[in-house]
Design an enzyme around this catalytic site. Sequence first.
Site, mmCIF file in Angstrom:
data_model
loop_
_atom_site.group_PDB
_atom_site.id
_atom_site.type_symbol
_atom_site.label_atom_id
_atom_site.label_comp_id
_atom_site.label_asym_id
_atom_site.label_seq_id
_atom_site.Cartn_x
_atom_site.Cartn_y
_atom_site.Cartn_z
ATOM 1 N N THR A 5 4.640 -0.449 3.054
ATOM 2 C CA THR A 5 5.874 -0.957 3.640
ATOM 3 C C THR A 5 6.687 -1.691 2.581
ATOM 4 O OG1 THR A 5 4.734 -1.225 5.757
ATOM 5 C CG2 THR A 5 6.786 -2.458 5.465
ATOM 6 N N GLY A 6 8.010 -1.591 2.661
ATOM 7 C CA GLY A 6 8.861 -2.333 1.743
ATOM 8 C C GLY A 6 9.881 -1.450 1.060
ATOM 9 N N SER A 7 10.784 -2.091 0.312
ATOM 10 C CA SER A 7 11.906 -1.367 -0.283
ATOM 11 C C SER A 7 11.480 -0.406 -1.385
ATOM 12 C CB SER A 7 12.937 -2.364 -0.830
ATOM 13 O OG SER A 7 12.353 -3.226 -1.798
ATOM 14 N N THR A 8 10.492 -0.783 -2.195
ATOM 15 C CA THR A 8 10.047 0.104 -3.270
ATOM 16 C C THR A 8 9.214 1.252 -2.723
ATOM 17 O OG1 THR A 8 10.038 -1.769 -4.809
ATOM 18 C CG2 THR A 8 8.874 0.213 -5.495
ATOM 19 N N GLY A 66 3.571 -1.977 -1.785
ATOM 20 C CA GLY A 66 4.194 -3.001 -2.608
ATOM 21 C C GLY A 66 3.431 -4.310 -2.537
ATOM 22 N N GLY A 86 5.531 -9.942 3.134
ATOM 23 C CA GLY A 86 6.933 -10.304 3.283
ATOM 24 C C GLY A 86 7.609 -9.545 4.405
ATOM 25 N N GLY A 87 7.085 -8.362 4.703
ATOM 26 C CA GLY A 87 7.603 -7.570 5.810
ATOM 27 C C GLY A 87 6.793 -7.711 7.078
ATOM 28 N N GLU A 120 -1.480 -3.069 6.581
ATOM 29 C CA GLU A 120 -1.567 -2.710 5.167
ATOM 30 C C GLU A 120 -2.967 -2.975 4.625
ATOM 31 O OE1 GLU A 120 3.042 -3.532 3.748
ATOM 32 O OE2 GLU A 120 1.599 -5.179 3.752
ATOM 33 N N LYS A 151 7.645 -9.846 -9.663
ATOM 34 C CA LYS A 151 6.526 -10.137 -8.761
ATOM 35 C C LYS A 151 5.271 -10.564 -9.518
ATOM 36 C CE LYS A 151 9.142 -8.881 -5.363
ATOM 37 N NZ LYS A 151 8.906 -7.691 -4.554
#
EC number: 5.3.1.6
Length: 236
Positions: free
Chosen positions: A33-36, A91, A105-106, A112, A130
Site C-alpha cells: 500500500t502507498g504511493s510508491t 513501502g 502511514g496508510g 501488510e 525514509k
Amino acid sequence: MTVTADPVTLMKQEVGKAAAALVKSGSIVGLGTGSTTAYTIQYLGDRLKSGELTDIVGIPTSFQSEVLSKQYGVPLTTLDAVDHIDIAIDGADEVDPHKNLIKGGGAAHTREKVVDYLANQFIVVVDSGKLVDRLGSVFAVPVEVIPMAITPVTNAIKQLGGKPELRMGVKKAGPVITDQGNFVLDVRFDSIDDPVNLEKILNNIPGVLENGIFVNCADIVLVGEVKDGQPLVRRL
C-alpha cells in the site's frame, strides 16, 4: 504511463518499476500500500498487458491496492487460496540501517505485516528521505486498536513512555477507521533502542491488534534518489 517533469514523482515511478521488474512469471505477489507501491502495481499491469509477464496473481494488503490491481489488470487471490507467497513489494515510512521498518502511514500495517512476513522475498520500496539512523526518529509508531479498548490501551502505552495520539480522518469527521474497522494510535517514543522488544511489548497489550514496527523481514530495500534532477535507484 503518464510522463511528468516532477523529479520526485519520476523517482517513485523508477523505484516502482525496479521492484516490478523483480517479479517473475508464475509468481504469487503480495501487493503493498502507498504511493510508491501504486507504481509497482501499475508497472505489473503494463508487463502483463505486453505479455512480458504471465500467470501471476496478487494478494492485496488494502482496499487501495485491491482497487489499483483491478484498475491495471492484475489478477487477485486471497490467502485462503494459496499456500505461499513468492514475493511481496511494499513501502515504508522509516528504514533503519538493519532494514527494520516503521509502516502504517496508510493505516494498512496489519494486513501488510501478515502478507510481508509470509513472503519468501520481501522487497521494500522507499525514497531516500525514509532512511533513518534509528526507528522513531521522524515517524510515530502506528498501533491498531479495537475501538472499545482505546482508553486502556492509551493508558498502557503511556506507562511505557509512549505519547499516543488518536489518528483523525482527513475529509472525514472523527478518527481514521482501518480496513478491519479499528482505530489507530500514532505513538511517539523518545528513543526506540530495541525495536524487536518494543514490537512484542506493544502487541502484548490487550486490545492491540498490531503495530507498525517490522523487524527482521526485509530482504531488499530499493531506495529512490534524485541527483542533478534525475531519478536514481539503489539497493540496500
